[in-house]
Enzyme design. Structure first.
Site, mmCIF file in Angstrom:
data_model
loop_
_atom_site.group_PDB
_atom_site.id
_atom_site.type_symbol
_atom_site.label_atom_id
_atom_site.label_comp_id
_atom_site.label_asym_id
_atom_site.label_seq_id
_atom_site.Cartn_x
_atom_site.Cartn_y
_atom_site.Cartn_z
ATOM 1 C CB SER A 133 -0.898 0.010 1.240
ATOM 2 O OG SER A 133 -1.533 1.262 1.410
ATOM 3 C CE1 TYR A 147 -4.279 -2.251 5.034
ATOM 4 C CE2 TYR A 147 -3.659 0.060 4.905
ATOM 5 C CZ TYR A 147 -4.007 -1.116 4.286
ATOM 6 O OH TYR A 147 -4.077 -1.173 2.917
#
Length: 265
Positions: A133, A147
């Protein structure tokens, strides 16, 4: 010999679109996710033979079973796409959910990358694509702390392995996809808003596969996200973390104080 591709988190979003694109290129597919019904529905629509493997990749034993079931001389591509995110203050989010996230986002990627990489190195051919990401580049992610940390792990692990392979002259390719917001179940289910407009999942999937097959290492789709990552080098990390908190807080507006969203399971 017909080439095969394995995709984890294939039941929705980017993983599902990658399956559609690779099937159009003639790859037979091994589709992995928790939701068998969705995998079977996807397999039924694709024009190539598909093997459906139902697995919860937060369980390391199931990761090993996936490897044993999928390894073969015809397996050419492994895409580690399964993962999920958790919104909320670190002191308030569920420890059990965070541990499952770490197991899925980090340990499953680590295990499958290592096991399949060993096979690919013996053949001196193959592709491994790890879906990280743009969060992996950031100094920190308040309100999405775990995360962000998991995606940083995936990105840095991939970079290190890629350099090891380059140093030994291997023809095996290991790369990372680092998207910003993508219009998938991740934000739809969580009812959150992102600072940047979301990219189309199909476009992101095609960008990733084309980049992987052309030998690219780190892929960041979208002009806006590339500009944002370039600009972050001009901002002190402490200030950047504070800015990140501001944008993360906006994501939570109108949603539950703690929201778990599975982006690709």
């Amino acid at each position: 010999m017909q080439k095969q591709a394995l995709i984890t988190g294939a039941s929705s979003g980017i993983g599902r679109d990658m399956a559609r694109i690779l099937s159009g290129m003639g790859y037979e597919l091994i589709l992995v996710a928790r939701r068998e019904d969705r995998l079977k529905a996807l397999a039924a629509e694709l024009p190539v033979p598909c093997t459906v493997l139902t697995a919860d990749l937060s369980d390391m034993q199931e990761c090993r079973l996936v490897y044993r079931a999928a390894r073969s001389e015809s397996l050419d591509i492994v895409i580690n796409n399964a993962g999920f995110g958790l919104f909320g203050a670190f002191s308030e989010t569920s420890l059990d959910d965070e541990l499952r996230m770490i197991q899925t986002n980090i340990l499953a990627v680590h295990v499958l990358t290592k096991l399949f990489l060993r096979d690919f190195r013996e053949r001196n051919h193959g592709y491994i694509l790890n879906v990280a990401s743009s969060a992996g580049f950031m100094a920190g992610g308040p309100l999405m702390s775990t995360y962000y940390a998991t995606k940083s792990y995936v990105l840095r692990l991939t970079q290190a392995i890629r350099e090891e392979l380059r140093h030994e002259g291997s023809a095996v390719s290991v790369c990372a996809l680092c998207p910003g917001p993508v219009n998938t179940e991740f934000n739809q289910v969580a009812n959150v808003r992102f600072a940047l407009p979301g990219l189309r999942s199909e476009d992101t999937a095609r960008y990733a596969i084309e980049g992987m097959l052309s030998g690219r290492g780190i892929m960041v789709p979208g002009v806006a996200m590339n500009l944002s990552l370039a600009a972050k080098h001009l901002i002190p990390e402490t200030l950047l973390t504070r800015i990140t908190y501001h944008f993360q807080k906006r994501k939570l507006d109108g949603s539950a104080p703690e929201t778990t969203v599975r982006s690709s399971q």
